[in-house]
Structure formats: structure tokens, C-alpha cells
Scaffold this motif. Structure first.
Motif, PDB file in Angstrom:
ATOM      1  N   GLU A 168       0.830  -1.207   0.000  1.00  0.00           N
ATOM      2  CA  GLU A 168       0.000   0.000   0.000  1.00  0.00           C
ATOM      3  C   GLU A 168       0.868   1.263   0.000  1.00  0.00           C
ATOM      4  OE1 GLU A 168      -0.216  -2.454   2.147  1.00  0.00           O
ATOM      5  OE2 GLU A 168      -2.072  -3.454   1.517  1.00  0.00           O
ATOM      6  N   ALA A 169       1.952   1.249   0.773  1.00  0.00           N
ATOM      7  CA  ALA A 169       2.846   2.410   0.828  1.00  0.00           C
ATOM      8  C   ALA A 169       3.489   2.659  -0.529  1.00  0.00           C
ATOM      9  CB  ALA A 169       3.916   2.193   1.893  1.00  0.00           C
ATOM     10  N   PHE A 170       3.920   1.580  -1.187  1.00  0.00           N
ATOM     11  CA  PHE A 170       4.526   1.719  -2.509  1.00  0.00           C
ATOM     12  C   PHE A 170       3.497   2.200  -3.524  1.00  0.00           C
ATOM     13  CE2 PHE A 170       5.316  -0.231  -6.685  1.00  0.00           C
ATOM     14  CZ  PHE A 170       6.499   0.416  -7.021  1.00  0.00           C
ATOM     15  N   ALA A 171       2.300   1.634  -3.496  1.00  0.00           N
ATOM     16  CA  ALA A 171       1.265   2.005  -4.464  1.00  0.00           C
ATOM     17  C   ALA A 171       0.893   3.475  -4.337  1.00  0.00           C
ATOM     18  CB  ALA A 171       0.033   1.115  -4.276  1.00  0.00           C
ATOM     19  N   ARG A 172       0.848   3.985  -3.111  1.00  0.00           N
ATOM     20  CA  ARG A 172       0.503   5.390  -2.908  1.00  0.00           C
ATOM     21  C   ARG A 172       1.567   6.303  -3.513  1.00  0.00           C
ATOM     22  NH1 ARG A 172       0.287   5.007   1.951  1.00  0.00           N
ATOM     23  NH2 ARG A 172       2.291   5.883   2.599  1.00  0.00           N
ATOM     24  N   ILE A 173       2.842   5.969  -3.287  1.00  0.00           N
ATOM     25  CA  ILE A 173       3.921   6.795  -3.838  1.00  0.00           C
ATOM     26  C   ILE A 173       3.970   6.666  -5.354  1.00  0.00           C
ATOM     27  CG2 ILE A 173       6.428   7.090  -3.905  1.00  0.00           C
ATOM     28  CD1 ILE A 173       6.464   6.200  -0.957  1.00  0.00           C
ATOM     29  N   GLU A 174       3.761   5.460  -5.867  1.00  0.00           N
ATOM     30  CA  GLU A 174       3.767   5.256  -7.318  1.00  0.00           C
ATOM     31  C   GLU A 174       2.687   6.094  -7.989  1.00  0.00           C
ATOM     32  OE1 GLU A 174       4.064   1.457 -10.358  1.00  0.00           O
ATOM     33  OE2 GLU A 174       2.688   1.332  -8.663  1.00  0.00           O
ATOM     34  N   ALA A 175       1.524   6.192  -7.367  1.00  0.00           N
ATOM     35  CA  ALA A 175       0.443   7.011  -7.932  1.00  0.00           C
ATOM     36  C   ALA A 175       0.809   8.488  -7.914  1.00  0.00           C
ATOM     37  CB  ALA A 175      -0.843   6.767  -7.140  1.00  0.00           C
ATOM     38  N   ASP A 176       1.440   8.941  -6.819  1.00  0.00           N
ATOM     39  CA  ASP A 176       1.866  10.340  -6.746  1.00  0.00           C
ATOM     40  C   ASP A 176       2.917  10.645  -7.816  1.00  0.00           C
ATOM     41  OD1 ASP A 176       0.178  10.802  -4.643  1.00  0.00           O
ATOM     42  OD2 ASP A 176       1.712  10.608  -3.090  1.00  0.00           O
ATOM     43  N   VAL A 177       3.836   9.707  -8.010  1.00  0.00           N
ATOM     44  CA  VAL A 177       4.880   9.892  -9.025  1.00  0.00           C
ATOM     45  C   VAL A 177       4.254   9.992 -10.410  1.00  0.00           C
ATOM     46  CG1 VAL A 177       6.804   8.753 -10.196  1.00  0.00           C
ATOM     47  CG2 VAL A 177       6.745   8.836  -7.700  1.00  0.00           C
ATOM     48  N   ARG A 178       3.299   9.136 -10.697  1.00  0.00           N
ATOM     49  CA  ARG A 178       2.645   9.168 -12.007  1.00  0.00           C
ATOM     50  C   ARG A 178       1.945  10.499 -12.237  1.00  0.00           C
ATOM     51  NH1 ARG A 178      -0.227   3.173 -12.405  1.00  0.00           N
ATOM     52  NH2 ARG A 178       1.679   1.975 -12.858  1.00  0.00           N
ATOM     53  N   ARG A 179       1.306  11.032 -11.188  1.00  0.00           N
ATOM     54  CA  ARG A 179       0.605  12.305 -11.331  1.00  0.00           C
ATOM     55  C   ARG A 179       1.578  13.436 -11.621  1.00  0.00           C
ATOM     56  NH1 ARG A 179       0.175  16.307  -8.054  1.00  0.00           N
ATOM     57  NH2 ARG A 179       0.967  15.112  -6.283  1.00  0.00           N
ATOM     58  N   VAL A 180       2.672  13.515 -10.833  1.00  0.00           N
ATOM     59  CA  VAL A 180       3.658  14.568 -11.039  1.00  0.00           C
ATOM     60  C   VAL A 180       4.325  14.420 -12.397  1.00  0.00           C
ATOM     61  CG1 VAL A 180       5.828  15.548 -10.192  1.00  0.00           C
ATOM     62  CG2 VAL A 180       4.068  14.842  -8.563  1.00  0.00           C
ATOM     63  N   ALA A 181       4.677  13.185 -12.763  1.00  0.00           N
ATOM     64  CA  ALA A 181       5.330  12.949 -14.051  1.00  0.00           C
ATOM     65  C   ALA A 181       4.423  13.358 -15.209  1.00  0.00           C
ATOM     66  CB  ALA A 181       5.730  11.480 -14.172  1.00  0.00           C
ATOM     67  N   ALA A 182       3.131  13.053 -15.095  1.00  0.00           N
ATOM     68  CA  ALA A 182       2.193  13.424 -16.160  1.00  0.00           C
ATOM     69  C   ALA A 182       2.079  14.930 -16.282  1.00  0.00           C
ATOM     70  CB  ALA A 182       0.826  12.800 -15.881  1.00  0.00           C
ATOM     71  N   ASP A 183       2.053  15.633 -15.147  1.00  0.00           N
ATOM     72  CA  ASP A 183       1.965  17.091 -15.178  1.00  0.00           C
ATOM     73  C   ASP A 183       3.197  17.715 -15.825  1.00  0.00           C
ATOM     74  OD1 ASP A 183      -0.486  17.021 -13.965  1.00  0.00           O
ATOM     75  OD2 ASP A 183       0.260  17.412 -11.939  1.00  0.00           O
ATOM     76  N   LEU A 184       4.358  17.048 -15.691  1.00  0.00           N
ATOM     77  CA  LEU A 184       5.610  17.575 -16.241  1.00  0.00           C
ATOM     78  C   LEU A 184       5.895  17.064 -17.647  1.00  0.00           C
ATOM     79  CD1 LEU A 184       7.876  17.235 -13.069  1.00  0.00           C
ATOM     80  CD2 LEU A 184       7.083  19.371 -14.101  1.00  0.00           C
ATOM     81  N   GLY A 185       5.057  16.160 -18.148  1.00  0.00           N
ATOM     82  CA  GLY A 185       5.273  15.611 -19.480  1.00  0.00           C
ATOM     83  C   GLY A 185       6.288  14.495 -19.519  1.00  0.00           C
ATOM     84  N   LEU A 186       6.556  13.864 -18.371  1.00  0.00           N
ATOM     85  CA  LEU A 186       7.480  12.729 -18.315  1.00  0.00           C
ATOM     86  C   LEU A 186       6.682  11.459 -18.562  1.00  0.00           C
ATOM     87  CD1 LEU A 186       9.530  13.804 -15.169  1.00  0.00           C
ATOM     88  CD2 LEU A 186      10.321  13.853 -17.536  1.00  0.00           C
ATOM     89  N   THR A 187       6.827  10.886 -19.729  1.00  0.00           N
ATOM     90  CA  THR A 187       6.009   9.734 -20.112  1.00  0.00           C
ATOM     91  C   THR A 187       6.667   8.401 -19.783  1.00  0.00           C
ATOM     92  OG1 THR A 187       6.954   9.785 -22.352  1.00  0.00           O
ATOM     93  CG2 THR A 187       4.926  11.037 -21.974  1.00  0.00           C
ATOM     94  N   ASP A 188       7.939   8.424 -19.423  1.00  0.00           N
ATOM     95  CA  ASP A 188       8.675   7.174 -19.197  1.00  0.00           C
ATOM     96  C   ASP A 188       9.211   7.153 -17.770  1.00  0.00           C
ATOM     97  OD1 ASP A 188       9.972   4.811 -19.445  1.00  0.00           O
ATOM     98  OD2 ASP A 188      11.526   5.501 -20.807  1.00  0.00           O
ATOM     99  N   ALA A 189       8.316   7.058 -16.785  1.00  0.00           N
ATOM    100  CA  ALA A 189       8.715   7.009 -15.377  1.00  0.00           C
ATOM    101  C   ALA A 189       8.295   5.674 -14.790  1.00  0.00           C
ATOM    102  CB  ALA A 189       8.079   8.155 -14.597  1.00  0.00           C
ATOM    103  N   VAL A 190       9.267   4.915 -14.279  1.00  0.00           N
ATOM    104  CA  VAL A 190       9.029   3.592 -13.722  1.00  0.00           C
ATOM    105  C   VAL A 190       9.409   3.599 -12.247  1.00  0.00           C
ATOM    106  CG1 VAL A 190       9.607   1.135 -13.876  1.00  0.00           C
ATOM    107  CG2 VAL A 190       9.512   2.528 -15.952  1.00  0.00           C
ATOM    108  N   SER A 191       8.559   3.040 -11.372  1.00  0.00           N
ATOM    109  CA  SER A 191       8.820   2.986  -9.934  1.00  0.00           C
ATOM    110  C   SER A 191       9.192   1.569  -9.516  1.00  0.00           C
ATOM    111  CB  SER A 191       7.597   3.455  -9.143  1.00  0.00           C
ATOM    112  OG  SER A 191       7.280   4.806  -9.450  1.00  0.00           O
ATOM    113  N   ILE A 192      10.174   1.469  -8.592  1.00  0.00           N
ATOM    114  CA  ILE A 192      10.650   0.179  -8.102  1.00  0.00           C
ATOM    115  C   ILE A 192      10.776   0.255  -6.581  1.00  0.00           C
ATOM    116  CG2 ILE A 192      12.522  -1.532  -8.185  1.00  0.00           C
ATOM    117  CD1 ILE A 192      13.314  -0.453 -10.888  1.00  0.00           C
ATOM    118  N   PRO A 193      10.237  -0.703  -5.822  1.00  0.00           N
ATOM    119  CA  PRO A 193      10.437  -0.721  -4.371  1.00  0.00           C
ATOM    120  C   PRO A 193      11.801  -1.333  -4.042  1.00  0.00           C
ATOM    121  CG  PRO A 193       9.030  -2.552  -5.012  1.00  0.00           C
ATOM    122  CD  PRO A 193       9.342  -1.793  -6.277  1.00  0.00           C
TER     123      PRO A 193
END
Length: 446
Positions: A168-193
Motif C-alpha cells: 500500500e505504501a509503494f502504491a501510494r507513492i507510485e500514484a503520486d509519481v505518475r501524477r507529477v510525471a504526467a503534469d511535467l510531461g514525463l512519459t517514461d517514469a518507472v517505480s521500483i520498491p
């Protein structure tokens, strides 16, 4: 995205990949880099012994008694303060790839060093503390990555062990990263725990994260396509002149004086494209109209070449008599960039004193340096909203948009078209310090 990366065919052994690390203070960047080097067996025995001795003196109680951060934090001030200050470059190789790694500082006052490390990177690994999530410095680093158009972003959610390996902790951060990346136009952002301290999902897959089915950090870095020199080699030819070569003094024994009496060549690095003997090129000098000629010869280390491609360093001989000097650009005649005295740009301000409209600076573009005036501050990026807002000045570590007026026209092309020729530095005309890293936002070939 991660499944596609794992299915990619193996890369040729020895392909070069440049990546940098970034993140907030105490997110564990240096420990992660140390873990990556240690577990990939890229550390020499004497280095390991030295780290072991220093770790024992400091009473470090990690696995094997090793403080892996010491592998990159080499400055005395870094070891005393426990933070990274300078960009630490490391070179290592696996069976699939050769890496150049830049471990960048996390402290906000050293953002300038992060810009340095990320400017030539194929990918940036951004660390996020699993307990803290996405912070302002995380957004700042992602904004710099977007500004520099780094092709790949890897978000390592570190210290996953300190949240009990909770999905759950990882999923929450991954969702935040996707939102920020989308706002900045970063289309290739991958999250790893990951856990840099214990090695989970850094080089070896962790049994403590059965809910994660993606690659380890090293597997991902080995699979990402690099923006290597092949891309530059097929671009339009660009060659900033660094030095004019003329015989000076006595020649070395055995060389024919007649062959060198009229020798004149222009040394530099091919930063984009390929040039061949006989190609038509344009010589672009600041403040002067372009002149067209052909390439009469290409020399490298005393050997004549038929062609040269990025990133080779060579000396070009041109047909006819030309007044060519350091700072000039030799480019393909077909598609040479247009010269302009108006320079619209995005900049990352790196100086203590603020930048205001009317400020006088030096612009270093390629090998050319010209005087310039800041005509306007057109906006500043709000790191919370991730949108540009009005601003009268840019302060330390601000990212903003400016309009510059050059004292002499330069051949300008957008950073989005060519990273090497679309970038520049702002320099203090009084003491020569670097004030900002800039990216040209418009311009083009004529």
C-alpha cells in the motif's frame, strides 16, 4: 511498461549507458549506489578494505559492517556531514552493459550539481523515502529532469523495509509519481520498491516483495535503450570550432616542411551528425553571415579520414581561404541553424544573487561566448502546482522562462531538437562563475 522492458532482447555487451541519481537529503542515494556497485561486484578489493576500515571506525552496524555510502562520498566534508556535496562519478560494467554513474547531491543548495550530473544522462534514478513520499525536492528534481529532457526516469522507492514492505505504501507513492510525471510531461517514469541497506530489488529480486513483479533496478538499467552516439550520428552535422591548427616553430624530425607550410585545420568535436570529405558545409560565425564551402580533408591523430561522426574529435580542413576562429560553428549546408540575437529559454538559476530583467550576463553556447542582456523574466515554475506563474526575478534553484538579447547573433536551435547545440550556460561577466544552465525553447534551421 515494466513487462515490456523485461521482454526486450539482450543488448550487445559493452554498450554504454549514462545515468545519474537524485533525491532529497537522507533518502539513501549514496547507499543505493554503493549497494549497486557492491552487489554487481564492481568494487576492487582494496576499495572494499578501505570502506570496511572506515565503517568499523564509525561503528557502522549494517550488513557486513559496511557503510556503502562511503564508496561514493569521497570528500572529507561529505563524510563528516553525512551528505553528498559533489557529483561523484563511477564507472562499472556488467555482462550486458558498461555504465557511467553520477551520484548527485540531495540537499537543495546543491541542486546545481544535480543539473550537472543529469545534463548528459540517459536516465536519472530519483530516490523517494518510502516513509515520506514525494517531497518538494522530489518535484524539483523531476522538474529539472523534464527541463533537461532526460529520456528515462526511474523512481526508486527506498527504505521499503522501514514500512514493513507494505504494498500500500509503494502504491501510494507510485500514484503520486505518475501524477507529477504526467503534469511535467514525463512519459517514461518507472517505480521500483527497494531497500538500499539490505539490497532488496537493487541487483537481486527480493522475496519480501512478492507483490512486485517488475524488474530489479539493475535489470531495468540494463534494459533501457540508451540515447547513445548512434542518435547523434544520424542527426544534421554540427561542429563547434575549439581551436585553429597552424604549424608553429620547428617541425618534428621526419616531417616534410612543404606538406605543413600551408596547413590550416579547425579542431573540435563532432557533436551531431556525420561529415565526409567533399561535403558542403556552412561556417557560422557570431555576428557574420554564413559562408558556404566544402570539406577538403579530415584528420585525426595524424591519420586522414574519409568521414567522421559524433562523438569523434577531429580536425577539419576546408576548401578555400576562410577566417574561422574558436566559437564558430561548422554545420551541414543543408539545414544549418539560423542565427538570431533573440534567445528565448528555460533556465535553472544556480546563483545566490537573483536574476532580474536588465541583468547583464555572458552566454556560453558551444565554444562561443557573447555578451547578453536579460530582456524579461517571463515566468517561474511553481513546484507545488507544477505550472508556470508570473515572476519578477529568479532566485537560487528556481526554474523559469527568460528572454535574452545577445550582443551578436548566434546559430540557435531548440533543445528539444538537439540537446548538445540547444543548451547553453549563463556566466557572470565579472568573476566568471556559472549562473544558470539554459535550454533554448525556440529557433530552428533555415
Amino acid at each position: 511498461m515494466t513487462e515490456e522492458l523485461l521482454e526486450r532482447p539482450a543488448l550487445a555487451t559493452g554498450t554504454l549507458f549514462r545515468f545519474a541519481t537524485a533525491g532529497s537529503v537522507d533518502d539513501g542515494k549514496s547507499t543505493l549506489v554503493g549497494r549497486l556497485l557492491h552487489d554487481s561486484k564492481a568494487i576492487l578489493a582494496d576499495q572494499l578494505e578501505s570502506v570496511a576500515r572506515t565503517s568499523a571506525q564509525r561503528g557502522f552496524g549494517g550488513e557486513g559492517g559496511l557503510d556503502l555510502a562511503l564508496l561514493t562520498d569521497g570528500l572529507r566534508a561529505e563524510r563528516e556531514q553525512g551528505i553528498t556535496i559533489d557529483v561523484a562519478y563511477r564507472y562499472f560494467a556488467t555482462g550486458r552493459r558498461t555504465f557511467i554513474l553520477a551520484d548527485c547531491p540531495g540537499h537543495v543548495q546543491y541542486t546545481r550539481n544535480t543539473v550537472t550530473g543529469a545534463s548528459t544522462a540517459d536516465a536519472v534514478v530519483v530516490l523517494v523515502d518510502a516513509r515520506k513520499g514525494v517531497l518538494e525536492q522530489t518535484r524539483r528534481h523531476l522538474s529539472v529532469i523534464a527541463l533537461l529532457r532526460v529520456p528515462h526516469v526511474v523512481v526508486a522507492v527506498n527504505k521499503i523495509d522501514l514500512v514493513g514492505y507494505a504494498e500500500e505504501a509503494f502504491a501510494r507513492i507510485e500514484a503520486d509519481v505518475r501524477r507529477v510525471a504526467a503534469d511535467l510531461g514525463l512519459t517514461d517514469a518507472v517505480s521500483i520498491p527497494v531497500s538500499a541497506l539490505d539490497g532488496d530489488n537493487v541487483v537481486e529480486r527480493s522475496e519480501r516483495t512478492p507483490w512486485y513483479g517488475g524488474p530489479t533496478l539493475l535489470e531495468l538499467l540494463e534494459s533501457l535503450p540508451g540515447t547513445d552516439d548512434e542518435d547523434d550520428a544520424v542527426a544534421s552535422f554540427r561542429f563547434p570550432v575549439q581551436l585553429v591548427l597552424r604549424p608553429q616553430g620547428a617541425l618534428a624530425p621526419g616531417l616534410d616542411p612543404d606538406a605543413f607550410r600551408d596547413y590550416r585545420a579547425y579542431a573540435g568535436q563532432v557533436v551531431a551528425g556525420t561529415v565526409r570529405v567533399g561535403d558542403a558545409v556552412s561556417v557560422l560565425a557570431p555576428g557574420h553571415p554564413p559562408r558556404t564551402t566544402t570539406v577538403a580533408g579530415i584528420d585525426a591523430a595524424g591519420t586522414e579520414l574519409r568521414e567522421a561522426s559524433s562523438p569523434q574529435s577531429v580536425a577539419l580542413r576546408l576548401a578555400g581561404e576562410f577566417d574561422v576562429a574558436r566559437g564558430d560553428l561548422i554545420a551541414a549546408a543543408d539545414g544549418a541553424p539560423a542565427a538570431s540575437a533573440d534567445l528565448p529559454a528555460s533556465v535553472c538559476w544556480l546563483a545566490q544573487q537573483p536574476l532580474r530583467a536588465g541583468s547583464k550576463v555572458l552566454v556560453k553556447h558551444g565554444t562561443a561566448t557573447v555578451r547578453a542582456r536579460v530582456e524579461a523574466i517571463e515566468g517561474r515554475l511553481d513546484l507545488e502546482a507544477l505550472q508556470a506563474g508570473p515572476a519578477e526575478e529568479l532566485g537560487l534553484n528556481d526554474i523559469g522562462h527568460v528572454a535574452l538579447r545577445l550582443s551578436a547573433p548566434l546559430p540557435l536551435e531548440p533543445y528539444a531538437v538537439q540537446r548538445r547545440t540547444g543548451a547553453f550556460l549563463l556566466i557572470d561577466p565579472q568573476d566568471g562563475t556559472t549562473l544558470a544552465a539554459g535550454m533554448i525553447t525556440s529557433g530552428g534551421a533555415r
